[in-house]
Motif scaffolding. Sequence first.
Motif, short mmCIF file in Angstrom:
data_model
loop_
_atom_site.label_atom_id
_atom_site.label_comp_id
_atom_site.label_asym_id
_atom_site.label_seq_id
_atom_site.Cartn_x
_atom_site.Cartn_y
_atom_site.Cartn_z
N ILE A 81 0.73 -1.12 0.13
CA ILE A 81 0.00 -0.08 -0.02
C ILE A 81 0.90 1.11 0.07
O ILE A 81 0.37 2.33 -0.42
N LEU A 82 2.07 1.25 0.51
CA LEU A 82 2.85 2.63 0.66
C LEU A 82 3.23 2.87 -0.86
O LEU A 82 3.37 3.91 -1.38
N VAL A 83 3.53 1.66 -1.66
CA VAL A 83 3.95 1.99 -3.00
C VAL A 83 2.79 2.55 -3.74
O VAL A 83 2.69 3.37 -4.56
N GLY A 84 1.49 1.90 -3.43
CA GLY A 84 0.20 2.48 -4.30
C GLY A 84 0.02 3.84 -3.99
O GLY A 84 -0.28 4.45 -4.69
N LEU A 85 0.14 4.26 -2.54
CA LEU A 85 0.01 5.72 -2.15
C LEU A 85 1.17 6.70 -2.98
O LEU A 85 0.61 7.65 -3.17
N SER A 86 2.17 6.24 -2.99
CA SER A 86 3.00 7.13 -3.87
C SER A 86 2.81 7.05 -5.13
O SER A 86 3.67 8.10 -5.69
N ASP A 87 2.09 6.32 -5.80
CA ASP A 87 2.13 6.28 -7.31
C ASP A 87 0.90 7.53 -7.57
O ASP A 87 -0.23 7.66 -6.94
N SER A 88 1.24 8.31 -8.58
CA SER A 88 0.39 9.46 -8.80
C SER A 88 -0.99 9.12 -9.33
O SER A 88 -1.89 9.85 -9.02
N ARG A 89 -1.08 7.90 -9.77
CA ARG A 89 -2.47 7.46 -10.41
C ARG A 89 -3.19 6.63 -9.28
O ARG A 89 -4.36 6.91 -8.91
N LEU A 90 -2.42 5.65 -8.88
CA LEU A 90 -3.14 4.62 -7.77
C LEU A 90 -3.44 5.58 -6.72
O LEU A 90 -4.42 5.19 -6.04
N GLY A 91 -2.49 6.51 -6.11
CA GLY A 91 -2.75 7.06 -4.95
C GLY A 91 -4.28 7.89 -4.96
O GLY A 91 -4.70 7.82 -3.81
N LYS A 92 -4.68 8.23 -6.23
CA LYS A 92 -5.92 8.90 -5.96
C LYS A 92 -7.10 8.23 -5.93
O LYS A 92 -7.81 8.52 -5.05
N ALA A 93 -6.79 6.91 -6.32
CA ALA A 93 -8.04 6.07 -6.10
C ALA A 93 -8.09 5.41 -4.72
O ALA A 93 -9.14 5.39 -4.15
N ILE A 94 -6.95 5.09 -4.33
CA ILE A 94 -6.69 4.81 -2.64
C ILE A 94 -7.27 5.75 -1.68
O ILE A 94 -7.72 5.32 -0.90
N GLN A 95 -6.82 7.02 -2.00
CA GLN A 95 -7.50 8.21 -1.20
C GLN A 95 -8.97 8.36 -1.32
O GLN A 95 -9.46 8.49 -0.30
#
Length: 277
Positions: free
Chosen positions: A164-178
């Motif tokens: 999840i930390l990598v996902g959050l730092s991803d400019s695209r996935l981070g928006k969906a996770i947020q």
Amino acid sequence: MDRLALFFERFSLTARMFYSGLLCGSTGDQISEHAGHLHVLKQGKLKITRPDARQIVIDTPSILFFPRPRVHRLHGPLQAGAELVCATIEFGAGMLNPLIASLPEPLVLPLTALPELEPTLQLLFAEAFSELPGRQAAIDRLFEYLFVLLIRSAMNTRLIDSGILVGLSDSRLGKAIQGMHESPETSWSLEQLAQLAGMSRARFAAYFRQVVGMTPFDYLTSWRLGVSQTMLRKGNSLKLIAAAVGYANATALTRVFTQRIGMSPSEWLAGSRTRQT
């Protein structure tokens, strides 16, 4: 946008220093039912043994973090010893905290890889090896701050290569996770999440699983149930919790909770309270 804020809002962070000094020889078993262990080696050589895994040897100043309860022992050289400070870290280790679940077991990082932590570490060591009034409270708060900095660094510098930390730092996935974090009550569709990420449905689903290690809806379920556990501990009713995390009623929440956790919400809460006493 603070992508870590909701983790610290949903899961209470508590640190408690239990050892500081020169370790010459071996400790007893380090174990807690509801907390991880954070060890900071200032200098010396440290060996870590576990009953079901290979031993670890650290001979450079490092952070050693067991994010989940795990039996282990620490060993310092009999003559020279190992200078270290140790604390328990409770951050939803017995709950469905996706951040804790995604961390490697253990996480070992040399202090040279974390230069942004140096000012805090200097304060931590100064307090740990002193006898100043309020020492315990000061060290506990510093460990909590150190933990926040460690997670921040792991996310910003990709110290961890999946989860999840990598996902959050991803400019695209981070928006969906947020989006999932902020609104677990929303009936999210794959199309809606993909739109937040600016990707096609198929590409989003495949990329999310590749980076985070699970499907978007498996992650959403884990987040919802983790939020549910926090709300249960705070005394909220199942009816209120169900509405807050996107389930039609208490029965629907109980069914998913039991399938994923292996016990009903009331059984889990009773066990959680027993472990805390």
